[in-house]
Design an enzyme around this catalytic site. Sequence first.
Site, PDB file in Angstrom:
ATOM      1  N   HIS A 543       0.804  -1.220   0.000  1.00  0.00           N
ATOM      2  CA  HIS A 543       0.000   0.000   0.000  1.00  0.00           C
ATOM      3  C   HIS A 543       0.838   1.272   0.000  1.00  0.00           C
ATOM      4  CE1 HIS A 543      -3.629  -2.261   2.003  1.00  0.00           C
ATOM      5  NE2 HIS A 543      -3.431  -2.611   0.751  1.00  0.00           N
TER       6      HIS A 543
HETATM    7  C1  LIG Z   1       0.151  -7.318  -4.719  1.00  0.00           C
HETATM    8  C2  LIG Z   1      -0.736  -6.163  -4.369  1.00  0.00           C
HETATM    9  C3  LIG Z   1      -1.878  -6.373  -3.603  1.00  0.00           C
HETATM   10  C4  LIG Z   1      -2.719  -5.314  -3.272  1.00  0.00           C
HETATM   11  N1  LIG Z   1      -3.907  -5.571  -2.669  1.00  0.00           N
HETATM   12  C5  LIG Z   1      -4.808  -4.569  -2.533  1.00  0.00           C
HETATM   13  C6  LIG Z   1      -6.120  -4.831  -2.072  1.00  0.00           C
HETATM   14  O1  LIG Z   1      -6.504  -5.979  -1.843  1.00  0.00           O
HETATM   15  N2  LIG Z   1      -6.978  -3.776  -1.908  1.00  0.00           N
HETATM   16  C7  LIG Z   1      -6.595  -2.495  -2.168  1.00  0.00           C
HETATM   17  O2  LIG Z   1      -7.394  -1.584  -1.998  1.00  0.00           O
HETATM   18  N3  LIG Z   1      -5.354  -2.222  -2.620  1.00  0.00           N
HETATM   19  C8  LIG Z   1      -4.468  -3.231  -2.838  1.00  0.00           C
HETATM   20  N4  LIG Z   1      -3.240  -2.961  -3.355  1.00  0.00           N
HETATM   21  C9  LIG Z   1      -2.879  -1.556  -3.609  1.00  0.00           C
HETATM   22  C10 LIG Z   1      -3.597  -0.939  -4.797  1.00  0.00           C
HETATM   23  O3  LIG Z   1      -3.667  -1.852  -5.861  1.00  0.00           O
HETATM   24  C11 LIG Z   1      -2.841   0.321  -5.194  1.00  0.00           C
HETATM   25  O4  LIG Z   1      -2.829   1.217  -4.096  1.00  0.00           O
HETATM   26  C12 LIG Z   1      -3.439   1.046  -6.388  1.00  0.00           C
HETATM   27  O5  LIG Z   1      -3.577   0.175  -7.483  1.00  0.00           O
HETATM   28  C13 LIG Z   1      -2.556   2.225  -6.750  1.00  0.00           C
HETATM   29  O6  LIG Z   1      -3.020   2.856  -7.907  1.00  0.00           O
HETATM   30  P1  LIG Z   1      -2.127   3.932  -8.636  1.00  0.00           P
HETATM   31  O7  LIG Z   1      -2.935   4.438  -9.771  1.00  0.00           O
HETATM   32  O8  LIG Z   1      -1.602   4.881  -7.643  1.00  0.00           O
HETATM   33  O9  LIG Z   1      -0.855   3.125  -9.185  1.00  0.00           O
HETATM   34  P2  LIG Z   1      -0.781   1.854 -10.139  1.00  0.00           P
HETATM   35  O10 LIG Z   1      -2.090   1.162 -10.208  1.00  0.00           O
HETATM   36  O11 LIG Z   1       0.393   1.069  -9.699  1.00  0.00           O
HETATM   37  O12 LIG Z   1      -0.535   2.465 -11.590  1.00  0.00           O
HETATM   38  C14 LIG Z   1       0.646   3.016 -12.044  1.00  0.00           C
HETATM   39  C15 LIG Z   1       0.777   2.685 -13.525  1.00  0.00           C
HETATM   40  O13 LIG Z   1       1.768   3.509 -14.118  1.00  0.00           O
HETATM   41  C16 LIG Z   1       2.598   2.733 -14.939  1.00  0.00           C
HETATM   42  N5  LIG Z   1       3.890   3.404 -14.977  1.00  0.00           N
HETATM   43  C17 LIG Z   1       4.731   3.600 -13.935  1.00  0.00           C
HETATM   44  N6  LIG Z   1       5.828   4.255 -14.323  1.00  0.00           N
HETATM   45  C18 LIG Z   1       5.688   4.494 -15.636  1.00  0.00           C
HETATM   46  C19 LIG Z   1       6.510   5.134 -16.603  1.00  0.00           C
HETATM   47  N7  LIG Z   1       7.679   5.683 -16.267  1.00  0.00           N
HETATM   48  N8  LIG Z   1       6.060   5.201 -17.883  1.00  0.00           N
HETATM   49  C20 LIG Z   1       4.862   4.644 -18.221  1.00  0.00           C
HETATM   50  N9  LIG Z   1       4.058   4.029 -17.349  1.00  0.00           N
HETATM   51  C21 LIG Z   1       4.466   3.956 -16.065  1.00  0.00           C
HETATM   52  C22 LIG Z   1       2.629   1.397 -14.246  1.00  0.00           C
HETATM   53  O14 LIG Z   1       3.065   0.366 -15.110  1.00  0.00           O
HETATM   54  C23 LIG Z   1       1.200   1.258 -13.776  1.00  0.00           C
HETATM   55  O15 LIG Z   1       0.382   0.677 -14.756  1.00  0.00           O
HETATM   56  C24 LIG Z   1      -2.383  -3.998  -3.684  1.00  0.00           C
HETATM   57  C25 LIG Z   1      -1.232  -3.784  -4.450  1.00  0.00           C
HETATM   58  C26 LIG Z   1      -0.420  -4.843  -4.809  1.00  0.00           C
HETATM   59  C27 LIG Z   1       0.790  -4.583  -5.654  1.00  0.00           C
END
Ligand SMILES: Cc1cc2nc3c(=O)[nH]c(=O)nc-3n(C[C@H](O)[C@H](O)[C@H](O)COP(=O)(O)OP(=O)(O)OC[C@H]3O[C@@H](n4cnc5c(N)ncnc54)[C@H](O)[C@@H]3O)c2cc1C
Length: 608
Positions: A543
């Site tokens: 997280h």
């Molecule tokens: C194994 C795991 C289990 C989890 N379990 C839960 C759960 O059960 N419930 C819950 O609420 N949360 C859970 N989480 C956390 C939740 O999934 C994340 O907090 C949430 O997805 C974050 O969203 P975000 O948009 O901030 O980032 P992300 O969803 O990580 O998106 C970032 C995106 O940007 C892309 N990216 C990054 N850098 C670059 C770059 N330089 N150029 C192009 N693209 C790039 C990445 O590839 C990715 O697709 C879990 C996370 C993981 C990893």
Amino acid sequence: MNSLFTVIIYLLLNVVNSSITTTYYKRLIDRRIREAMTYKLPKNNEQFRKGIESNDIQNYGEYDFVIVGAGSAGSVLATRLSEIANFNTLLLEAGDEEDDFNQIPAMMIYNQLSRKNWGYYSTPQKYSCLGMNNQQCVVPRGKLVGGSSSINSMMYIRGSCKDYDKWSDLGNHGWSCDDVLPYFKKSENSQIHGDNGYHGIGGFWNVEYSLPPSDLFENIIAANSGINQSIIDYNGINPFGSNQLQFSIKHGKRQSLAKAFLENARARSNLKLVTNVLVTKAIIGPQSNVTRGVEFVTQNTKFRVLAKKEVIVSAGAINTPQILMLSGIGPKKHLEEMGIPVIADLPVGKNLIEHPFLPLVLHTNYTIQDTTMEKKIDLYLRGLGPLTRPAGMIGVALINTRNGVEEVPTIEILFGEPNPDLSVFAKMFNLKETTAAFLTEIIHPKSDITISLLLLNPKSRGRVFLKSNSPTDFPNIDLNMLSKREDANSLIEAMGYVSKIVQTDGFKKINATLLDIKMCNNVNDIKRKLECLIRQMTTTCYHPCGTAAMGPDRKKFVVDDKLKVHGIRNLRVVDASIFPLPVSGHTNAATVMVAEKAADVIKKMYEK
Ligand SMILES: Cc1cc2nc3c(=O)[nH]c(=O)nc-3n(C[C@H](O)[C@H](O)[C@H](O)COP(=O)(O)OP(=O)(O)OC[C@H]3O[C@@H](n4cnc5c(N)ncnc54)[C@H](O)[C@@H]3O)c2cc1C
Ligand SMILES: *[C@@H]1O[C@H](CO)[C@@H](O)[C@H](O)[C@H]1NC(C)=O
Ligand SMILES: *[C@@H]1O[C@H](CO)[C@@H](O)[C@H](O)[C@H]1NC(C)=O
Ligand SMILES: *[C@@H]1O[C@H](CO)[C@@H](O)[C@H](O)[C@H]1NC(C)=O
Ligand SMILES: *[C@@H]1O[C@H](CO)[C@@H](O)[C@H](O)[C@H]1NC(C)=O
């Protein structure tokens, strides 16, 4: 006669068809598990090196909005912005597409041991992760369309109302509980019949229970009532209590934000998604603090794309600070050390928040029913059964151990049914060989249940910082969990609840006993021994957030309450990085809320 013939052919085809599908899934699962067990995580962004080092730069045209990252936030934001016909959006994603395997909730662990995970580890830790190789915890992050929501555990736990009031109290207008609740509801399509007024029905994102409930569910509910936890909708009126897990799944399959949102928008002519692209920096200036576009690499080539309105960084709490720092936005001293010209001195990468996660195992005399994988697949194809449960997770309790001091839950307990995959956990958590060997010896995969503790309001903060000024290098991630003594004490206190739970009638019925990990045995004092165990075994709950936190004071925060980077024009951050404080739940639903709200703010600003 003719129609009877047709019916017979139809039935026959159906039988053949479903057995072909079952065979397909059986092979897919076998192959992916095999591949995962030998997969080696990458050490850097080698895949993009040639493009990064290329001296040539090609033009990729101009869009109104360029969104970096098609993860949870990016998928929601791109979908919402493309609802406006005259907004033209480019969505850039480093990873590839989702597939049939990552849709299977029970298989979620194996995605971490594949190309779908960036592959990060923390720096060697001092206060937690001590039982891991080189004292490094894994920091999995989704690298595919849907981002971390395509590899996560799908638990839908929003956090408490009061969490968001605290965000608002920092001076963030429009982020109080009452302000954000409509955005939680907007995205949701709830099937759980929760508290009135708290859930959305008809939104894009499905939330349901895994059905039918596990055999052990009754025991878990009984155990929770044995420690005075009432059965509640923890995404409703009252955040304290216990119930089965609400999952972001649909008919038993994963609902990543790509599936839930982006799928509706991908065909729109005003939205372009490009995969397998690494964004290396935002282009700002040079004569002004105006963001003009981004640089990215793909297929060994470097490109520049311009943004007429805005660049929006949604690369997640680890990659967003890396991109900002590579662009010259970050702590002045650190950027100077890295040889990066400073455009804005902001506390990027600081305030890394993570929920410490302590997995524990209980021996029981319950035995999980043996069914073949074929039977499980047949059930899965009908949206039912054990394959619809992420890593076997079934129940949750949200407890306030600090009644009177805190108004939100401080500890979460997660309950998991026996998991035949227990052996993969050693690899997944990067456990030291000695620890792993010991565990494999004493674990009974068919009858041990897992019980994991999460510290929901940690006081410790970590930091994301650069290894070098090259986008080829992964960033450094210093989790720094349990560095504040208070946090270790809270987990010790939480262990007390585990002892109480083991003694409830619900768990006595299955003769539950806490597995005694033969660690820290040289420590005599019981409290000291517990602390030693906690520091050995505590890992991340996946997280990370807070690394480009939202607040008015630019000495302490990176973005304002419209999520615009302080002092820079046309640059916004929309993802989990902007959380200024922890949420007392999981982070995905909150991230989606942030993106829904940001979409409205942006629409209001530019819509004519
Ligand atoms: C194994 C795991 C289990 C989890 N379990 C839960 C759960 O059960 N419930 C819950 O609420 N949360 C859970 N989480 C956390 C939740 O999934 C994340 O907090 C949430 O997805 C974050 O969203 P975000 O948009 O901030 O980032 P992300 O969803 O990580 O998106 C970032 C995106 O940007 C892309 N990216 C990054 N850098 C670059 C770059 N330089 N150029 C192009 N693209 C790039 C990445 O590839 C990715 O697709 C879990 C996370 C993981 C990893
Ligand atoms: C549950 O509540 C009862 C009655 O208030 C109390 O006696 C008991 O100690 C509580 N149990 C736990 C585990 O807190
Ligand atoms: C950019 O913003 C910083 C403060 O964030 C300021 O010190 C600097 O002068 C600005 N540069 C230009 C070119 O406007
Ligand atoms: C209960 O568990 C204990 C400790 O593991 C074991 O010795 C005992 O035989 C078990 N009892 C039953 C009835 O399964
Ligand atoms: C499990 O242990 C409990 C308590 O010792 C006992 O009552 C129960 O009958 C046992 N169940 C099985 C299946 O052995």
